[in-house]
Write an enzyme that holds these catalytic residues in place. Structure first.
Site, PDB file in Angstrom:
ATOM      1  N   GLY A 149       0.991  -1.328   0.223  1.00 55.06           N
ATOM      2  CA  GLY A 149       0.150   0.181   0.244  1.00 55.06           C
ATOM      3  C   GLY A 149       0.561   1.341  -0.163  1.00 55.06           C
ATOM      4  O   GLY A 149       0.585   2.025  -0.020  1.00 55.06           O
ATOM      5  N   SER A 150       1.880   1.584  -0.773  1.00 54.89           N
ATOM      6  CA  SER A 150       2.818   2.348  -0.402  1.00 54.89           C
ATOM      7  C   SER A 150       2.431   3.711  -1.593  1.00 54.89           C
ATOM      8  O   SER A 150       1.959   4.671  -1.292  1.00 54.89           O
ATOM      9  CB  SER A 150       4.454   2.260  -0.711  1.00 54.89           C
ATOM     10  N   LEU A 204      -9.370  -9.409 -10.857  1.00 52.70           N
ATOM     11  CA  LEU A 204      -8.973  -8.894 -11.671  1.00 52.70           C
ATOM     12  C   LEU A 204     -11.026  -8.453 -11.370  1.00 52.70           C
ATOM     13  O   LEU A 204     -11.932  -8.387 -10.298  1.00 52.70           O
ATOM     14  CB  LEU A 204     -10.050 -10.200 -12.800  1.00 52.70           C
ATOM     15  N   ILE A 205     -11.374  -7.154 -12.501  1.00 50.93           N
ATOM     16  CA  ILE A 205     -12.470  -6.182 -11.739  1.00 50.93           C
ATOM     17  C   ILE A 205     -14.166  -6.538 -12.189  1.00 50.93           C
ATOM     18  O   ILE A 205     -13.887  -7.167 -13.565  1.00 50.93           O
ATOM     19  CB  ILE A 205     -12.584  -4.830 -11.747  1.00 50.93           C
ATOM     20  N   HIS A 221       0.205   0.744 -13.483  1.00 55.70           N
ATOM     21  CA  HIS A 221       0.615  -0.212 -13.529  1.00 55.70           C
ATOM     22  C   HIS A 221       1.799  -0.346 -13.875  1.00 55.70           C
ATOM     23  O   HIS A 221       1.897   0.628 -14.296  1.00 55.70           O
ATOM     24  CB  HIS A 221      -0.073  -1.101 -15.298  1.00 55.70           C
ATOM     25  N   ASP A 239      -5.593  -5.348 -17.682  1.00 55.90           N
ATOM     26  CA  ASP A 239      -4.594  -3.775 -18.364  1.00 55.90           C
ATOM     27  C   ASP A 239      -5.191  -3.242 -19.246  1.00 55.90           C
ATOM     28  O   ASP A 239      -3.729  -2.518 -20.244  1.00 55.90           O
ATOM     29  CB  ASP A 239      -3.837  -4.641 -18.083  1.00 55.90           C
ATOM     30  N   GLU A 271       5.942   6.402  -9.524  1.00 57.35           N
ATOM     31  CA  GLU A 271       3.763   5.699  -9.223  1.00 57.35           C
ATOM     32  C   GLU A 271       3.732   6.979  -8.022  1.00 57.35           C
ATOM     33  O   GLU A 271       2.555   7.230  -8.243  1.00 57.35           O
ATOM     34  CB  GLU A 271       3.690   4.518  -8.341  1.00 57.35           C
TER      35      GLU A 271
HETATM   36  C1  GAR Z   1       2.878  -0.999  -7.732  1.00 53.47           C
HETATM   37  O1  GAR Z   1       4.106  -0.973  -8.418  1.00 53.47           O
HETATM   38  C2  GAR Z   1       1.534  -0.966  -8.661  1.00 53.47           C
HETATM   39  O2  GAR Z   1       1.769  -0.192  -9.802  1.00 53.47           O
HETATM   40  C3  GAR Z   1       1.482  -2.448  -8.891  1.00 53.47           C
HETATM   41  O3  GAR Z   1       1.727  -3.444  -7.860  1.00 53.47           O
HETATM   42  C4  GAR Z   1       2.465  -2.105  -6.590  1.00 53.47           C
HETATM   43  C5  GAR Z   1       1.783  -2.267  -5.501  1.00 53.47           C
HETATM   44  O4  GAR Z   1       2.920  -1.547  -4.793  1.00 53.47           O
HETATM   45  N1  GAR Z   1       0.472  -2.995  -9.469  1.00 53.47           N
HETATM   46  C6  GAR Z   1       0.315  -4.194  -9.926  1.00 53.47           C
HETATM   47  O5  GAR Z   1       1.004  -4.784 -11.000  1.00 53.47           O
HETATM   48  C7  GAR Z   1      -0.508  -4.467 -10.905  1.00 53.47           C
HETATM   49  N2  GAR Z   1      -0.859  -5.778 -12.271  1.00 53.47           N
HETATM   50  P1  GAR Z   1       1.898  -0.875  -3.325  1.00 53.47           P
HETATM   51  O6  GAR Z   1       0.878  -1.727  -2.421  1.00 53.47           O
HETATM   52  O7  GAR Z   1       3.178  -0.445  -2.669  1.00 53.47           O
HETATM   53  O8  GAR Z   1       1.638   0.426  -3.576  1.00 53.47           O
END
Ligand code: GAR
Length: 189
Positions: A12-13, A87-88, A104, A145, A174
Site C-alpha cells: 500500500g505504498s 480481475l474486476i 500498472h 490492463d 507511481e
Molecule cells: C505497484 O507497483 C503497482 O503498480 C503494482 O503493484 C504495486 C503495488 O505497490 N500493480 C500491479 O502490478 C498491477 N498489475 P504498493 O502496494 O506499494 O502500492
C-alpha cells in the site's frame, strides 16, 4: 465532497501517497480502503489514518453485488486500484464507468495481463533488455490492463540496472503521479 475508495492487496505504498495527498483536501476524500487480504499492510496504514477498511472475499466479490451496495452506501464516487490483483467483475466496471483507474508498473500495452504484477513485470522488462520502463494509469475494464490509457511516464534503464533498480525507479514515478492524476481526473469531472 467526492469520495474515493482505494483497492489494494499489498503494502500500500501508493495508497499511502494518495491518502497523504488528499489529507487536507476539502472536496476530495479517501473514504474507504478495500483489500482481499486481511493481513495486508495497507490495512494498518488505513487504520493509522482513521480510514474505514473493508476486507472482501472472492466468492462475494464475483458472485454477489454486496460490495456494490457497500460502495453506494458509503457514497463512493471514484475507485483507485493501487496494487489490487483480482480481475474486476463486469458489474463493478459498469457501476463505475470512467470512474475506476488502475496503476500498472510498466508501459502498457507491453508487460500487462494476468500474472504481470509487481516484480514479475520488472523481471520481464529486465530480461528483454528494454531501454526504458515506466508507469501506466488507465481506466479499468473487464480485462487485465486493457482499459483506455490516461497517462504514462517513462524512466530510462541503464545497462547496469537490476530488476530491483527498475522497480525502485518505477515506484518513484507511481508515487509522484498517481495522486496527481487522480486529483486532476476528480477535479475535471
Ligand atoms: C505497484 O507497483 C503497482 O503498480 C503494482 O503493484 C504495486 C503495488 O505497490 N500493480 C500491479 O502490478 C498491477 N498489475 P504498493 O502496494 O506499494 O502500492
Amino acid at each position: 465532497m467526492k469520495n474515493i475508495a482505494i483497492f489494494a492487496s499489498g503494502t500500500g505504498s501508493n495508497a499511502r501517497k494518495i491518502v497523504e495527498h488528499f489529507r487536507k483536501n476539502e472536496t476530495i476524500k479517501v473514504a474507504l480502503i478495500i483489500s482481499n487480504k486481511a493481513t495486508a499492510k495497507v490495512l494498518d496504514m488505513a487504520k493509522d489514518n482513521n480510514i474505514t477498511t473493508l476486507i472482501i472475499n472472492r466468492t462475494d466479490f464475483y458472485k454477489s453485488t454486496s460490495l456494490l451496495e457497500d460502495l453506494k452506501k458509503r457514497q463512493i464516487d471514484f475507485i483507485a486500484l493501487a496494487g489490487f490483483l483480482w480481475l474486476i467483475p463486469a458489474y463493478l466496471v459498469k457501476a463505475f464507468p470512467n470512474k475506476m483507474i488502475n496503476i500498472h508498473p510498466a508501459l502498457l500495452p507491453k508487460y500487462g495481463g494476468k500474472g504481470m504484477y509487481g516484480h514479475h513485470v520488472h523481471e520481464a522488462v529486465f530480461k528483454n533488455k528494454e531501454s526504458e520502463s515506466g508507469i501506466t494509469l488507465h481506466y479499468v475494464n473487464e480485462h487485465y490492463d486493457e482499459g483506455h490509457i490516461i497517462f504514462q511516464a517513462a524512466c530510462p534503464i541503464a545497462s547496469t540496472d537490476t530488476p530491483i533498480d527498475i522497480a525502485r525507479n518505477v515506484l518513484a514515478l507511481e508515487h509522484y503521479y498517481f495522486p496527481r492524476i487522480l486529483m486532476s481526473l476528480l477535479n475535471n469531472e
